[in-house]
Design a protein around this motif. Sequence first.
Motif, mmCIF file in Angstrom:
data_model
loop_
_atom_site.group_PDB
_atom_site.id
_atom_site.type_symbol
_atom_site.label_atom_id
_atom_site.label_comp_id
_atom_site.label_asym_id
_atom_site.label_seq_id
_atom_site.Cartn_x
_atom_site.Cartn_y
_atom_site.Cartn_z
ATOM 1 N N LEU A 1 13.520 2.278 6.719
ATOM 2 C CA LEU A 1 12.216 1.576 5.448
ATOM 3 C C LEU A 1 10.724 1.008 5.884
ATOM 4 O O LEU A 1 10.832 -0.240 6.197
ATOM 5 C CB LEU A 1 13.203 0.573 4.108
ATOM 6 C CG LEU A 1 12.245 0.616 2.799
ATOM 7 C CD1 LEU A 1 12.694 1.912 2.530
ATOM 8 C CD2 LEU A 1 13.301 -0.249 2.136
ATOM 9 N N PHE A 2 10.128 2.165 5.935
ATOM 10 C CA PHE A 2 8.732 1.665 6.233
ATOM 11 C C PHE A 2 7.349 0.930 5.786
ATOM 12 O O PHE A 2 7.423 1.954 4.434
ATOM 13 C CB PHE A 2 8.463 2.447 7.072
ATOM 14 C CG PHE A 2 7.367 1.656 7.926
ATOM 15 C CD1 PHE A 2 7.326 1.262 9.534
ATOM 16 C CD2 PHE A 2 5.908 2.804 8.552
ATOM 17 C CE1 PHE A 2 5.776 1.210 10.183
ATOM 18 C CE2 PHE A 2 4.998 2.045 9.183
ATOM 19 C CZ PHE A 2 4.615 1.787 10.060
ATOM 20 N N LEU B 1 0.483 -1.192 -0.009
ATOM 21 C CA LEU B 1 -0.364 -0.391 0.024
ATOM 22 C C LEU B 1 1.006 1.294 -0.053
ATOM 23 O O LEU B 1 0.446 1.885 -0.360
ATOM 24 C CB LEU B 1 -0.724 -0.380 1.604
ATOM 25 C CG LEU B 1 -1.443 -1.201 1.735
ATOM 26 C CD1 LEU B 1 -2.821 -1.474 2.831
ATOM 27 C CD2 LEU B 1 -3.279 -1.048 0.123
ATOM 28 N N GLY B 2 1.813 1.029 1.310
ATOM 29 C CA GLY B 2 2.806 2.467 1.183
ATOM 30 C C GLY B 2 4.499 2.134 1.248
ATOM 31 O O GLY B 2 4.305 1.191 2.342
ATOM 32 N N ILE B 3 5.420 3.199 1.107
ATOM 33 C CA ILE B 3 6.592 2.928 1.502
ATOM 34 C C ILE B 3 7.159 4.390 1.609
ATOM 35 O O ILE B 3 6.953 4.749 0.969
ATOM 36 C CB ILE B 3 7.933 2.471 0.625
ATOM 37 C CG1 ILE B 3 7.050 1.029 -0.312
ATOM 38 C CG2 ILE B 3 8.511 1.712 0.924
ATOM 39 C CD1 ILE B 3 7.168 0.046 -1.303
ATOM 40 N N LEU B 4 7.361 4.229 2.889
ATOM 41 C CA LEU B 4 8.200 5.843 3.646
ATOM 42 C C LEU B 4 9.482 5.300 3.759
ATOM 43 O O LEU B 4 10.044 3.878 4.472
ATOM 44 C CB LEU B 4 7.298 6.289 4.751
ATOM 45 C CG LEU B 4 6.233 6.450 4.557
ATOM 46 C CD1 LEU B 4 5.403 5.701 5.044
ATOM 47 C CD2 LEU B 4 5.562 7.490 4.839
ATOM 48 N N ILE B 5 10.262 6.200 3.908
ATOM 49 C CA ILE B 5 11.115 6.206 4.493
ATOM 50 C C ILE B 5 12.429 7.390 5.511
ATOM 51 O O ILE B 5 11.688 8.934 4.954
ATOM 52 C CB ILE B 5 12.319 6.569 2.960
ATOM 53 C CG1 ILE B 5 12.579 5.525 2.443
ATOM 54 C CG2 ILE B 5 13.841 7.487 3.836
ATOM 55 C CD1 ILE B 5 13.977 5.814 1.213
ATOM 56 N N ILE B 6 12.467 6.414 6.861
ATOM 57 C CA ILE B 6 12.861 7.908 7.673
ATOM 58 C C ILE B 6 14.612 7.621 7.437
ATOM 59 O O ILE B 6 14.661 6.242 8.051
ATOM 60 C CB ILE B 6 12.214 7.606 8.582
ATOM 61 C CG1 ILE B 6 10.536 7.394 8.883
ATOM 62 C CG2 ILE B 6 12.346 8.403 9.763
ATOM 63 C CD1 ILE B 6 10.433 6.249 8.549
#
Length: 290
Positions: A41-42, A19-24
Amino acid sequence: MEDLLRPIYQERASQANTLGILIIEKIKPISPVTDNFDVILFIIVKQAEDPWYVKHYEFENKSAAMHVVSEKQLQHWIETSSYRRAVEWVINGAIVFERNDYVSDLKEELRTFPTPTRDLKKAIEFAKLIRSYTESKDLFEAGQHLDAFSRMVHSLHYLARLAIIEKGFHPEVTVWNQVKKIEPEVYKLYEELIMSKETTEKRVQLMTLAVEHAISIRAASSAKHLLDLMGERKESWSFAELKTHPEIQEYALDLSSMIEYLVEKELVEVMLQDTKGAFIYHRMYKLANI
């Protein structure tokens, strides 16, 4: 760093379940938000056999942690604040992939903080606050001043989180830095407890009165989730019915002390129900105004 991780997340992005990928990224030497990894990597997926899968990587003297989380697990964390880092990752993370604006919509939902979610979170923190504060008072009265002091620190922490939620924000990992800006009066209580030159006994004694007042003025609004539920029917509730209700599971462990406090404040009324034993009654509970 995103370029180095692209082969990993592109594989996930190509899967219909993602559904989605985020980087912090880590922005300071000591970074609780990223568990001191250089990058998180979320990845949010629709469904997964393992609702929370974690894998660690190392590259060019850098470290990375990949968290693959099911949508259901993430919603649970959001609703209950049981894993605050994940909420921060969604709020502050950079979107590198999303399907049908899923992450953008989720960020907006977190920003607006819908009332039902806010009421549940307030009830969870309020229930913890009541139990911790009660334990602190009991320890103080028993002469265990250091243990009472420790529980009072915990109580202030719950009060701080409750105050942040009241203002429409999600509590972060660095809660005191957050509450200092949002609710300075609660921060001042913390400063007085920690930095006062009074004896430990005196500090706990003074803080007991201050926290009791802070709890009292918040009782009705903080317990709204429970009070609204109890108001859904005119009949009284047994404690067992309340404790096993699916909407209360997130604070069921602290429900007993919360109920007793609400009875003391006359927000909840005790109704006595006959049993087979003479002069022995079941305690039932209903809203005081019903």
